[in-house]
Write an enzyme that holds these catalytic residues in place. Structure first.
Site, short mmCIF file in Angstrom:
data_model
loop_
_atom_site.label_atom_id
_atom_site.label_comp_id
_atom_site.label_asym_id
_atom_site.label_seq_id
_atom_site.Cartn_x
_atom_site.Cartn_y
_atom_site.Cartn_z
N HIS A 19 0.84 -1.21 0.00
CA HIS A 19 0.00 0.00 0.00
C HIS A 19 0.87 1.25 0.00
CE1 HIS A 19 0.16 0.86 4.41
NE2 HIS A 19 0.06 -0.43 4.58
N GLU A 29 -4.94 1.91 2.39
CA GLU A 29 -5.13 0.65 3.12
C GLU A 29 -5.47 0.94 4.57
OE1 GLU A 29 -3.91 -2.55 5.89
OE2 GLU A 29 -3.07 -0.55 5.72
N GLU A 30 -4.81 1.96 5.12
CA GLU A 30 -4.85 2.18 6.57
C GLU A 30 -6.25 2.44 7.11
OE1 GLU A 30 -2.65 1.42 8.46
OE2 GLU A 30 -0.69 1.68 7.57
N ASP A 51 3.32 -6.31 3.28
CA ASP A 51 2.87 -5.26 4.20
C ASP A 51 3.11 -5.66 5.65
OD1 ASP A 51 1.72 -3.02 5.32
OD2 ASP A 51 -0.34 -3.75 5.10
ZN LIG Z 1 0.40 -1.62 6.31
ZN LIG Z 2 -0.51 0.17 8.94
#
Ligand SMILES: [Zn+2]
Ligand SMILES: [Zn+2]
Ligand SMILES: [Zn+2]
Ligand SMILES: [Zn+2]
Lengths: 451, 451
Positions: B264, B310-311, B338
């Site tokens: 990400h 993504e977060e 990740d």
């Molecule tokens: Zn991450």
């Molecule tokens: Zn993260």
């Protein structure tokens, strides 16, 4: 006190010292005291409400521990307060930077100071640069402090903190950012004292965290002009009177003669001052407490001194030396604990040659702690510098400072960084030192300005 | 693609994979890419100017690396902005606390929220407490996350971050402070996403750094009422459209079929997102770059996807799955990096049983990297969850995450935390995975909803 005999410790005293040592290793009040100080007081920068709370705490703690006498002595100094402190790269790659103002830095204007960065390898390179080398710019000193057990990387690096601002101003700079004087890679900046040279313009001074110094270096390496904005809201305040806090175990034979053990009670404002110097407070007060538990008082007195305002110029140490300048010869010897909570690995003395055999006896009792004798050039600790100038004997119980500058003067100086077992080893060494010195039939040469 | 054959990799392909691996170990663009992202963009929280800068950076970087096609796909989401965030103990021992707001927390009033602390051992204890257990108070959840190579301590601990606020509100709380979801003892709080339950009052939510959580515990242990004031100025903003950034190596035989590798592109705002997830961006883009260096394109296409946001809820991953829902069977398999920059120690697959012999062949090429096969229950990575829900095959190249949660979602997530050698090992594993999967004569069962 005769200067030329070669006295030694009695077998009985050596045995008691060894017993005190073993008691300290089993557990004393050391950790409890530093836990109390960091929890109930926390940050205690000179001149802040935390300073007053610490003095109150110190008096109460020494009384609670059962010292024979507890008193305070005034210490007066100018004050400084931290304000807002932010910085960011404006161009070519906008992003925030983590900084902290150096102690006694002036403020920027409210809108901040925005200027191009000019990088120097170290303070020396700045000093040697042409007069206009930083004209209208913000100086960035990128020098990295070296890690070492004995903290020997600190001296060469810290000069940039102390005098970088004035040196930068001489080259026309509007502000200065130094790489933090520390050995960590945490995104926390290290504060600490700086001084302006008289007659030189005062420019704002701050430290960058190590990762932020890396970031600036990486940007500068790209060959583009880097513009930074920094805002510092620090300001100087009125004079303030704090206090050295002193607890005495009164000697049974020569009560007017005394041994000093101590630490500084103040801290910087960012952390809770667990390592710097809550640990020293815990170690020395707990060592004395063990001696208070003996069936009788030692021959000489022992003073635990919690020095006020070490951080902003050894002010408490100077005040003590000044207040007691006329009876320095009563101080048999002294040691300050102010290097964190790592184990002691070496002991240095500063005594007259005739006392060295006794020192060797003392070191024998410390040997099971992993402590070896170093040399007769001890410094004694920062707050003892003024007394040392008056010729007193001192000892340096040298701690392992490998990690000390990871946390020094940052928010990370908190209780969890203290290893209780290492703390016990320190207390064991201090109790040997304090007890034997108080029992010593000879003297270490205090007041005689020995070489 | 037939579902029941037992295909394997050719000797030639295995040899090329091994050569690519060795090339990666000698050095690729991995570190240079993450250095570029963290230096030239830095923090890139979804919806901020850093997000836009990262997308621009991603497109330029993929073009510079020579991908056959580079494009973006829109990803739209609500936004949130951090504001002031301070806390302090008001009584009985006034001192500051280090906190950070959790993602999407509401603000306190400008004057802050001042209330007594009520401590719970963990989220479960809070849920089981009586209805009024936190009436008018600030809940403090003191649960500590456990350190583990596979990050298995995260799941049990992070529930307090995600749903603690609503659970606390159900018990009448006015705010919540959790011990940071992390394994460090640094005085930095860990941010991360939280969610309010519908119909439950929204109360401000923040994380305390580990030393500050210790401090609160130590105060509470003294049996006195502890009052804390917290001020949070966070606020929600308008919807924002960012982009998934995609680079394709176009296959020479079956260009419509493709392998996904990715990471990400967004980060939290506190650090520069080096570990989370700049490392993943560097690893996957550098692995693809090595394949671009081969004399001919692999049979299938390879897409490097830099997922947006993504977060704050796997938004980029969902958008990709949604946009490509009708040709999921073209995705031969996928893996997201990740979990920082630690070495890969295990590879898990999620493939149809007939493909397992081929997986074993792939693992053989990885063995010199210290990578062993795990099981056929791979998750693939957060941004692949939506695609996995549509039945695609995935692989998990599991990194050593022992230290990952020391830095996760803190200001300390910076470039210096990356070990270039470990990064090279990751790139070596990804290049094997991507190349062999693209060359595979069979299929891994994508689009067949294998069990
Ligand atoms: Zn991450
Ligand atoms: Zn993260
Ligand atoms: Zn100190
Ligand atoms: Zn200090």
């Amino acid at each position: 006190v005769a200067a030329n005999q070669t006295p030694s410790f009695s077998k009985k005293d050596l045995k008691i010292a060894a017993e005190l040592r073993d008691q300290a290793l089993e557990g004393s009040k050391d950790y409890e005291i530093v836990e109390s100080l960091t929890t109930e007081v926390g940050p205690r920068m000179a001149g802040t409400p935390g300073d007053a709370a610490a003095v109150k705490w110190g008096v109460a703690k020494l009384k609670e521990l059962g010292f024979d006498k507890v008193w305070t002595e005034p210490v007066t100094f100018p004050t400084w307060k931290r304000g807002v402190e932010t910085a960011e790269v404006i161009a070519p790659y906008p992003q925030p930077l983590v900084i902290t103002a150096l102690g006694f830095s002036v403020a920027t204007s409210e809108e901040g100071l925005t200027a191009e960065i000019v990088q120097f390898d170290d303070l020396d390179a700045l000093e040697k640069a042409p007069d206009n080398a930083a004209e209208g710019k913000i100086v960035f000193i990128r020098n990295r402090m070296e890690r070492a057990r004995d903290g020997s990387g600190y001296g060469p690096a810290v000069a940039a903190r102390g005098s970088g601002a004035s040196e930068a101003a001489k080259k026309g700079a509007l502000g200065i950012l130094i790489r933090s004087i520390g050995t960590d890679t945490d995104r926390m900046a290290h504060t600490g004292m700086m001084r302006y040279e008289e007659g030189i313009e005062k420019i704002p001074a701050a430290a960058l965290s190590a990762p932020d110094a890396d970031l600036l270096e990486n940007m500068i390496r790209r060959g583009k002009s880097v513009t930074v904005s920094m805002t510092i809201g620090a300001k100087s305040g009125d004079a303030y009177t704090s206090h050295n806090v002193i607890g005495e175990i009164t000697g049974s034979e020569k009560p007017e003669e005394y041994v000093i053990i101590g630490a500084h009670l103040d801290s910087w404002d960012l952390g809770t001052g667990a390592l710097d110097d809550g640990a020293g407070i815990g170690i020395t007060a707990a060592a004395a407490k063990l001696i208070l538990g003996l069936p009788q008082r030692p021959k000489r007195s022992i003073r635990v001194i919690m020095f006020a305002n070490e951080e902003q110029g050894l002010v408490g140490g100077k005040a003590y030396a000044d207040a007691h300048k006329d009876d320095v010869q009563n101080i048999i010897t002294a040691a300050e604990s102010d290097f964190g909570a790592g184990k002691i690995w070496r002991i240095d003395s500063k005594v007259k040659p005739e006392a060295l055999p006794a020192v060797k006896q003392m070191v024998e009792v410390m040997k099971p702690l992993g402590i070896a004798y170093g040399n007769n050039e001890a410094g004694g600790g920062p707050d003892l510098i003024p007394l040392r100038g008056k010729g007193i004997s001192v000892f340096s119980l040298r701690q392992d400072g490998t990690d000390y500058f990871d946390y020094h003067h940052t928010p990370n100086d908190t209780l969890d960084k203290i290893d209780p077992e290492a703390l016990r080893q320190n207390t064991a060494a201090y109790v040997i030192f304090a007890y034997l010195s108080a029992q010593f039939d000879g003297d270490f040469g205090s007041g005689f300005h020995q070489k």
